[in-house]
Design a protein around this motif. Structure first.
Motif, PDB file in Angstrom:
ATOM      1  N   ILE A 100       0.817  -1.216   0.000  1.00  0.00           N
ATOM      2  CA  ILE A 100       0.000   0.000   0.000  1.00  0.00           C
ATOM      3  C   ILE A 100       0.856   1.274   0.000  1.00  0.00           C
ATOM      4  CG2 ILE A 100      -1.712   1.338   1.306  1.00  0.00           C
ATOM      5  CD1 ILE A 100      -2.918  -1.014  -0.262  1.00  0.00           C
ATOM      6  N   PRO A 101       1.920   1.366   0.793  1.00  0.00           N
ATOM      7  CA  PRO A 101       2.734   2.590   0.725  1.00  0.00           C
ATOM      8  C   PRO A 101       3.325   2.831  -0.677  1.00  0.00           C
ATOM      9  CG  PRO A 101       3.207   1.407   2.747  1.00  0.00           C
ATOM     10  CD  PRO A 101       2.354   0.490   1.900  1.00  0.00           C
ATOM     11  N   ALA A 102       3.830   1.795  -1.320  1.00  0.00           N
ATOM     12  CA  ALA A 102       4.384   1.951  -2.675  1.00  0.00           C
ATOM     13  C   ALA A 102       3.286   2.308  -3.673  1.00  0.00           C
ATOM     14  CB  ALA A 102       5.113   0.675  -3.100  1.00  0.00           C
ATOM     15  N   LEU A 103       2.118   1.685  -3.525  1.00  0.00           N
ATOM     16  CA  LEU A 103       0.995   1.987  -4.404  1.00  0.00           C
ATOM     17  C   LEU A 103       0.569   3.444  -4.231  1.00  0.00           C
ATOM     18  CD1 LEU A 103      -1.775  -0.091  -5.629  1.00  0.00           C
ATOM     19  CD2 LEU A 103      -2.547   1.761  -4.189  1.00  0.00           C
ATOM     20  N   THR A 104       0.518   3.914  -2.994  1.00  0.00           N
ATOM     21  CA  THR A 104       0.147   5.303  -2.708  1.00  0.00           C
ATOM     22  C   THR A 104       1.152   6.273  -3.330  1.00  0.00           C
ATOM     23  OG1 THR A 104      -0.922   4.629  -0.650  1.00  0.00           O
ATOM     24  CG2 THR A 104      -0.336   6.968  -0.853  1.00  0.00           C
ATOM     25  N   ASP A 105       2.442   5.997  -3.152  1.00  0.00           N
ATOM     26  CA  ASP A 105       3.472   6.858  -3.742  1.00  0.00           C
ATOM     27  C   ASP A 105       3.340   6.903  -5.258  1.00  0.00           C
ATOM     28  OD1 ASP A 105       4.502   7.389  -1.227  1.00  0.00           O
ATOM     29  OD2 ASP A 105       6.166   5.962  -1.414  1.00  0.00           O
ATOM     30  N   PHE A 106       3.079   5.737  -5.863  1.00  0.00           N
ATOM     31  CA  PHE A 106       2.934   5.687  -7.319  1.00  0.00           C
ATOM     32  C   PHE A 106       1.738   6.526  -7.770  1.00  0.00           C
ATOM     33  CE2 PHE A 106       0.806   3.876 -11.001  1.00  0.00           C
ATOM     34  CZ  PHE A 106       1.771   4.140 -11.954  1.00  0.00           C
ATOM     35  N   VAL A 107       0.589   6.335  -7.122  1.00  0.00           N
ATOM     36  CA  VAL A 107      -0.611   7.083  -7.504  1.00  0.00           C
ATOM     37  C   VAL A 107      -0.349   8.581  -7.377  1.00  0.00           C
ATOM     38  CG1 VAL A 107      -3.018   7.603  -6.899  1.00  0.00           C
ATOM     39  CG2 VAL A 107      -2.243   5.224  -7.029  1.00  0.00           C
ATOM     40  N   ARG A 108       0.253   8.996  -6.290  1.00  0.00           N
ATOM     41  CA  ARG A 108       0.537  10.421  -6.093  1.00  0.00           C
ATOM     42  C   ARG A 108       1.454  10.964  -7.190  1.00  0.00           C
ATOM     43  NH1 ARG A 108       2.482  11.454  -0.218  1.00  0.00           N
ATOM     44  NH2 ARG A 108       2.274  13.602  -0.931  1.00  0.00           N
ATOM     45  N   SER A 109       2.335  10.126  -7.713  1.00  0.00           N
ATOM     46  CA  SER A 109       3.290  10.595  -8.731  1.00  0.00           C
ATOM     47  C   SER A 109       2.671  10.738 -10.116  1.00  0.00           C
ATOM     48  CB  SER A 109       4.499   9.648  -8.795  1.00  0.00           C
ATOM     49  OG  SER A 109       4.149   8.426  -9.433  1.00  0.00           O
ATOM     50  N   VAL A 110       1.566  10.021 -10.392  1.00  0.00           N
ATOM     51  CA  VAL A 110       0.989  10.048 -11.748  1.00  0.00           C
ATOM     52  C   VAL A 110      -0.422  10.647 -11.811  1.00  0.00           C
ATOM     53  CG1 VAL A 110       2.373   8.080 -12.521  1.00  0.00           C
ATOM     54  CG2 VAL A 110       0.063   7.684 -11.609  1.00  0.00           C
ATOM     55  N   HIS A 111      -1.042  10.835 -10.679  1.00  0.00           N
ATOM     56  CA  HIS A 111      -2.440  11.264 -10.651  1.00  0.00           C
ATOM     57  C   HIS A 111      -2.575  12.755 -10.946  1.00  0.00           C
ATOM     58  CE1 HIS A 111      -6.630  11.446  -9.409  1.00  0.00           C
ATOM     59  NE2 HIS A 111      -6.619  10.127  -9.302  1.00  0.00           N
TER      60      HIS A 111
END
Length: 140
Positions: A100-111
């Protein structure tokens, strides 16, 4: 002769019953799941195009085993002092809780949103073969 046939029939039925019980017990042991080790995460996106792009990247990067895209939701929320109402799509993401932390970081970077919604709920139970597949698909 009649007694021998009855014994043979009962023996055959007992073997079938024991085989079924053994298979069920073995199946349950093989499908053990640790509650909470997987999560369902939710992300809203402004439209289907953005949702599909983000979903595909999450699966390609092994941050998610599966992403469902639910079209045409309506979100009502307060933003910067005003009540807003928008049409969005909702991503339902199945992944490991540890990711979840990696998924959150990824979403924040592309959203495209200034503040992207990423929330996650632990999965307590479900279809054991499906949960096993999610765990096998998303590495630790």
């Amino acid at each position: 002769m009649k007694a021998a046939c009855c014994v043979l029939l009962l023996s055959l039925l007992m073997v079938l019953l024991l085989r079924t019980v053994y298979q069920r017990l073995f199946s349950m042991a093989a499908e053990a799941y640790t509650p909470g080790s997987l999560s369902a995460a939710f992300v809203t996106c402004p439209n289907e195009k953005v949702g599909k792009e983000i979903a595909r990247m999450m699966v390609e990067k092994h941050l998610a085993a599966c992403v469902n895209i639910m079209p045409q939701i309506t979100s009502i929320y307060e933003w910067k002092g005003k009540i807003e109402e928008d049409r969005e799509v909702l991503l339902m993401i199945k992944t490991r809780s540890s990711r979840i932390p990696a998924l959150t970081d990824f979403v924040r970077s592309v959203h495209p949103y200034e503040v992207a919604e990423v929330i996650a709920l632990p999965i307590q139970q479900g279809n054991a073969p499906y949960l096993q597949w999610v765990g096998e698909t998303v590495p630790e």
